[in-house]
Design an enzyme around this catalytic site. Structure first.
Site, PDB file in Angstrom:
ATOM      1  N   CYS A 136       0.945  -1.078   0.032  1.00 22.08           N
ATOM      2  CA  CYS A 136      -0.452  -0.213   0.000  1.00 22.08           C
ATOM      3  C   CYS A 136       0.735   0.894  -0.285  1.00 22.08           C
ATOM      4  O   CYS A 136       1.737   1.545   0.771  1.00 22.08           O
ATOM      5  CB  CYS A 136      -0.931  -0.026   1.295  1.00 22.08           C
ATOM      6  SG  CYS A 136      -1.822   1.962   1.893  1.00 22.08           S
ATOM      7  N   CYS A 139       0.259   3.815   2.648  1.00 24.79           N
ATOM      8  CA  CYS A 139      -0.086   3.708   3.751  1.00 24.79           C
ATOM      9  C   CYS A 139       1.241   4.083   3.640  1.00 24.79           C
ATOM     10  O   CYS A 139       2.027   4.490   4.799  1.00 24.79           O
ATOM     11  CB  CYS A 139      -0.420   2.360   3.971  1.00 24.79           C
ATOM     12  SG  CYS A 139      -1.958   1.400   3.189  1.00 24.79           S
ATOM     13  N   ASP A 140       2.434   3.255   3.231  1.00 30.95           N
ATOM     14  CA  ASP A 140       3.557   3.553   3.541  1.00 30.95           C
ATOM     15  C   ASP A 140       5.051   4.003   2.686  1.00 30.95           C
ATOM     16  O   ASP A 140       6.212   3.691   2.805  1.00 30.95           O
ATOM     17  CB  ASP A 140       4.045   1.665   3.269  1.00 30.95           C
ATOM     18  CG  ASP A 140       3.327   0.637   4.386  1.00 30.95           C
ATOM     19  OD1 ASP A 140       3.127   1.042   5.220  1.00 30.95           O
ATOM     20  OD2 ASP A 140       2.728  -1.050   3.914  1.00 30.95           O
TER      21      ASP A 140
END
Lengths: 313, 313
Positions: A136, A139-140
């Protein structure tokens, strides 16, 4: 003996399912929650959630979902049962849901069984997940800034891979897209946009065969599809962008699905069968985030309650 | 001197605006946030938020929005400027937004200015807000259980009033709907559903003229529209259900609005002008909740970023 008929069954105990249960209960209907074997869903495996609102500094996925679950338990005086759904029968007004050991009946159903990122299924992938292997970018991607070299590999050649690449660009020195296809097969505008960037490289006809590392990822093992030769490609950050895999196998064709296996809904989150709603990552949706799944849960419950009111009882 | 052109302007600092700012920043674009004069938005006035996920036992609106704001400040190293938008010019690619003191320019805009419940505008209404006068049944219906008599009045005769009534029924001993119209004017199925309940009473041709109380609400002052007589109606809990009033006056007709003044969007939350998105209570939406507004913010930012990528720059 025929099982009790509930107003609403909620299947799934991730952000969408728990929020659907919370909202349905607060609206005063009789809701029964089937939580599956991972209470809290796939979020519990996130090391750190930084983009769920209300948590400055971030929160671990496990902590967030524990709080969420406790809120549902406090409100409803019950908790989702830890059973997984194996099959359904939506052909009658009393919709049936089957687990290994029991049958549950509801006048309406919210399906919130989530999705998992499609995996490469190669050696090392699971071992280094979260340690250089990510699924992701939203997200990351900011984690790249903590690495010694801000070079990222994106695996895949479709829309997911290209959106992943675009999300990485502001954080990465360079992005290398590796696809086993002969070319990228995403939306033309997206491809055009990607190829404009000097720090993006596209490598084609390459299959990922393994993730290599020690305490964290250090390289990918690639196979050249035309010659069969192997190559070790050094990289610390690999983002797998080959799509999502919605958890819908238990449906056995009962609902209309999109080409990628997501449940198709209308804008009220109702599926192809009236009274059956889908919420969160399991449905066809433009953005799979914790907060959007939670909102789906609230909306699906709201509309399920209206459905129950209109159809009487 | 021409003002700097940002990638994205976000107008509003409630759940939708702050989440849009957070997501846009995390995606690596240059986002500028205009927060208006109430940082945190109308949620800051909620006594207790029980249905936002992740907060077992509930959280005060002020505390929730302070956490939210701190998260945005931590992530972006900036905070929304406390200026209110007075006008816009969306006619050129560099969209302009005007405040009292400055002009801001963005290639894309997310409008998240929220809405307020439509008020009765009668004496006592503001004084007893939260003390017997409520505007959100989904939020506050459970409070009925703490009252000595679980009898509620709903003011209004349309869909909002009837949905409010349905949301109250599981918590209330009785619900009295008071409308100044000659009859209810909601969806027939909704009216039918409401009139089925023995503990619902509908009183027509009555205008609310004042809210009466001491430390909390004790009665409504009503006027009979046909005779002009006044009547004191004892009640501890009044839910005002006469609709929402979206904050769109600053737009001056620049965007397509629905009949009730909400901004109309497509499923990607884009308005009638490409590159202008709307999120949260200000847009035409089936459910106005904190979590749905937050999800809107995430989705609007996501789509604004894609818009910027596709249109180049």
């Amino acid at each position: 003996m025929s099982p009790a008929e509930h107003d609403l069954l909620v299947i799934g105990s991730g952000p969408a399912g728990l929020t659907a249960g919370l909202y349905a209960h607060r609206s005063g209907i009789d809701v029964f929650m089937l939580g599956g074997d991972t209470p809290g869903g796939q979020v519990t495996m996130h090391y750190k959630v930084e983009n769920f609102p209300g948590f400055p500094g971030g929160v671990t996925g496990a902590d967030l979902m524990t709080r969420w679950l406790r809120q549902v338990i406090d409100e409803t005086d019950s908790m989702p049962v830890s059973e997984s759904v194996k099959g359904v029968d939506f052909s009658r007004p009393a919709k049936e849901v089957h687990t290994e050991s029991a049958t549950y009946r509801g006048r309406a159903v919210v399906i919130a069984t989530g999705a998992g990122p499609r995996r490469m299924d190669v050696p090392g992938e699971s071992e280094f997940q979260g340690k250089g292997v990510f699924y992701c970018a939203t997200c990351d991607a900011p984690l790249l800034r903590t690495m010694s070299r801000r070079r990222a590999v994106v695996v895949g050649g479709g829309d997911t891979a290209l959106h992943t690449s675009l999300a990485l660009l502001p954080h990465a020195e360079s992005v290398t897209i590796i696809t086993r296809g002969e070319r990228l097969r995403a939306k033309p505008a997206l491809i055009k946009r990607i190829l404009k960037n000097k720090n993006v490289q596209v490598l084609v006809n390459l299959s990922v065969k393994a993730v290599i590392g020690d305490v964290a990822t250090t390289a990918l093992l690639l196979e050249k599809k035309d010659t069969g030769e192997f190559e070790k490609f050094p990289v610390e950050a690999v983002f797998v962008g080959i799509g999502q895999s919605p958890n819908t196998s238990f449906l056995g064709g009962a609902l209309h699905l999109s080409a990628d296996g997501s449940i198709v809904t209308d804008s009220s989150l109702q599926t192809s069968i009236p009274g059956i709603f889908a919420a969160g990552d399991v449905r066809e949706t433009p953005l799979r985030q914790i907060v959007t799944a939670a909102a789906d849960g609230a909306l699906a419950a709201h509309n399920a309650v209206q459905y129950l009111q209109i159809t009487g009882g």
